[in-house]
Design a protein around this motif. Sequence first.
Motif, PDB file in Angstrom:
ATOM      1  N   ARG A 164       0.854  -1.191   0.000  1.00 44.23           N
ATOM      2  CA  ARG A 164       0.000   0.000   0.000  1.00 44.23           C
ATOM      3  C   ARG A 164       0.886   1.235   0.000  1.00 44.23           C
ATOM      4  NH1 ARG A 164      -2.893  -3.210  -1.336  1.00 44.23           N
ATOM      5  NH2 ARG A 164      -4.824  -3.979  -0.449  1.00 44.23           N
ATOM      6  N   ILE A 165       0.597   2.157  -0.890  1.00 41.93           N
ATOM      7  CA  ILE A 165       1.366   3.404  -0.914  1.00 41.93           C
ATOM      8  C   ILE A 165       1.016   4.207   0.342  1.00 41.93           C
ATOM      9  CG2 ILE A 165      -0.351   4.698  -2.259  1.00 41.93           C
ATOM     10  CD1 ILE A 165       2.075   6.028  -3.705  1.00 41.93           C
ATOM     11  N   PRO A 166       2.023   4.788   1.007  1.00 44.79           N
ATOM     12  CA  PRO A 166       1.738   5.575   2.206  1.00 44.79           C
ATOM     13  C   PRO A 166       0.886   6.803   1.886  1.00 44.79           C
ATOM     14  CG  PRO A 166       4.070   5.063   2.030  1.00 44.79           C
ATOM     15  CD  PRO A 166       3.443   4.669   0.742  1.00 44.79           C
ATOM     16  N   VAL A 167       0.069   7.196   2.829  1.00 43.50           N
ATOM     17  CA  VAL A 167      -0.791   8.362   2.667  1.00 43.50           C
ATOM     18  C   VAL A 167       0.059   9.617   2.797  1.00 43.50           C
ATOM     19  CG1 VAL A 167      -2.777   9.596   3.597  1.00 43.50           C
ATOM     20  CG2 VAL A 167      -2.746   7.089   3.584  1.00 43.50           C
ATOM     21  N   LYS A 168      -0.043  10.540   1.841  1.00 42.92           N
ATOM     22  CA  LYS A 168       0.794  11.744   1.841  1.00 42.92           C
ATOM     23  C   LYS A 168       0.544  12.655   3.038  1.00 42.92           C
ATOM     24  CE  LYS A 168       1.009  13.950  -2.056  1.00 42.92           C
ATOM     25  NZ  LYS A 168       0.836  14.483  -3.407  1.00 42.92           N
ATOM     26  N   ALA A 169      -0.626  12.551   3.630  1.00 42.16           N
ATOM     27  CA  ALA A 169      -0.946  13.401   4.777  1.00 42.16           C
ATOM     28  C   ALA A 169      -0.250  12.936   6.060  1.00 42.16           C
ATOM     29  CB  ALA A 169      -2.456  13.429   4.994  1.00 42.16           C
ATOM     30  N   ASP A 170       0.363  11.778   6.031  1.00 41.95           N
ATOM     31  CA  ASP A 170       1.028  11.227   7.214  1.00 41.95           C
ATOM     32  C   ASP A 170       2.295  12.029   7.522  1.00 41.95           C
ATOM     33  OD1 ASP A 170       2.372   9.749   9.098  1.00 41.95           O
ATOM     34  OD2 ASP A 170       2.297   7.861   7.989  1.00 41.95           O
ATOM     35  N   PRO A 171       2.390  12.678   8.696  1.00 41.31           N
ATOM     36  CA  PRO A 171       3.573  13.496   9.003  1.00 41.31           C
ATOM     37  C   PRO A 171       4.851  12.682   9.210  1.00 41.31           C
ATOM     38  CG  PRO A 171       2.116  13.371  10.905  1.00 41.31           C
ATOM     39  CD  PRO A 171       1.397  12.713   9.766  1.00 41.31           C
ATOM     40  N   ASP A 172       4.718  11.385   9.438  1.00 42.97           N
ATOM     41  CA  ASP A 172       5.901  10.545   9.665  1.00 42.97           C
ATOM     42  C   ASP A 172       6.288   9.741   8.432  1.00 42.97           C
ATOM     43  OD1 ASP A 172       6.160  11.359  12.325  1.00 42.97           O
ATOM     44  OD2 ASP A 172       4.653   9.890  12.972  1.00 42.97           O
ATOM     45  N   ILE A 173       5.834  10.178   7.279  1.00 45.89           N
ATOM     46  CA  ILE A 173       6.044   9.406   6.055  1.00 45.89           C
ATOM     47  C   ILE A 173       7.535   9.190   5.765  1.00 45.89           C
ATOM     48  CG2 ILE A 173       6.014  11.326   4.398  1.00 45.89           C
ATOM     49  CD1 ILE A 173       4.226   9.607   2.639  1.00 45.89           C
ATOM     50  N   VAL A 174       8.352  10.217   5.975  1.00 46.74           N
ATOM     51  CA  VAL A 174       9.778  10.077   5.700  1.00 46.74           C
ATOM     52  C   VAL A 174      10.432   9.136   6.704  1.00 46.74           C
ATOM     53  CG1 VAL A 174      11.986  11.294   5.661  1.00 46.74           C
ATOM     54  CG2 VAL A 174      10.027  12.264   4.501  1.00 46.74           C
ATOM     55  N   ILE A 175      10.089   9.296   7.980  1.00 47.56           N
ATOM     56  CA  ILE A 175      10.702   8.459   9.019  1.00 47.56           C
ATOM     57  C   ILE A 175      10.381   6.993   8.791  1.00 47.56           C
ATOM     58  CG2 ILE A 175      10.647   7.937  11.497  1.00 47.56           C
ATOM     59  CD1 ILE A 175      10.141  10.976  11.918  1.00 47.56           C
ATOM     60  N   ARG A 176       9.157   6.698   8.471  1.00 47.16           N
ATOM     61  CA  ARG A 176       8.759   5.302   8.342  1.00 47.16           C
ATOM     62  C   ARG A 176       9.038   4.699   6.974  1.00 47.16           C
ATOM     63  NH1 ARG A 176       4.030   6.506  11.219  1.00 47.16           N
ATOM     64  NH2 ARG A 176       2.795   6.373   9.315  1.00 47.16           N
ATOM     65  N   ILE A 197      20.802  17.248  -0.736  1.00 50.61           N
ATOM     66  CA  ILE A 197      19.593  17.978  -0.409  1.00 50.61           C
ATOM     67  C   ILE A 197      18.502  16.988  -0.063  1.00 50.61           C
ATOM     68  CG2 ILE A 197      17.897  19.663  -1.234  1.00 50.61           C
ATOM     69  CD1 ILE A 197      20.071  20.505  -3.329  1.00 50.61           C
ATOM     70  N   GLY A 198      17.885  17.146   1.112  1.00 45.92           N
ATOM     71  CA  GLY A 198      16.838  16.224   1.545  1.00 45.92           C
ATOM     72  C   GLY A 198      15.580  16.372   0.716  1.00 45.92           C
ATOM     73  N   GLY A 199      14.664  15.447   0.945  1.00 49.60           N
ATOM     74  CA  GLY A 199      13.475  15.379   0.109  1.00 49.60           C
ATOM     75  C   GLY A 199      12.247  16.071   0.672  1.00 49.60           C
ATOM     76  N   MET A 200      12.368  16.765   1.773  1.00 49.67           N
ATOM     77  CA  MET A 200      11.188  17.455   2.320  1.00 49.67           C
ATOM     78  C   MET A 200      11.592  18.849   2.760  1.00 49.67           C
ATOM     79  SD  MET A 200       8.989  14.674   4.412  1.00 49.67           S
ATOM     80  CE  MET A 200       7.541  15.660   4.328  1.00 49.67           C
TER      81      MET A 200
END
Length: 200
Positions: A164-176, A197-200
Amino acid sequence: RNLAGCFDGTLEVVDEARGKTYRLAEVGLAKPVKRVAGLALPDGDHLLDGEPMPLHLVELVQHVWMNRDCTSALTIYFPKLENEEEAAYLAELISSIEREVRERDPSYSPGSVRVILVFENPRAIFRIQEMADALYPYFLGGSLGWHDFLASTARLFRNDPTYRIPVKADPDIVIRNIRESHGILVRALEAIGALKIGGM
């Protein structure tokens, strides 16, 4: 034309309906970076033998020519490459463009173009060093594109019913989900002194 106006300070917009003219500030301006279209996109406005030309080719040639006297404009942000073969193609393309520009304008200094690659798919994440080497001497650094990274990962796993693609609204998307790609980018580029250069 508008991007060139940002670099040379001449960009302005006249709003006749309101009687206002908007100009760039005198100081404190950020420098834009040209983002070239990905390799797969066609340009329907420019045809060669009846076929659309690659949009990246048209954009890159036009941008380098229009900004040949402004080296700060020649840092290019290039997305969507997946491997070192595509990076080698880009290096050869830039070399050819610079050679042609120099032939038409002897004051141009070849080697002025610098590229920041956007590593935004799972294949590219594991080919960072090889892509940087293939793009030499134009490679300046790398960035991560997390939206496209997640979308391209979903494309790779499209036949896996458990993915399942992660939900973009998730604030921990990068960490997880893509934290490790940040570490890979840093480790690969730190060794060669390239921008990271980071991605967020």
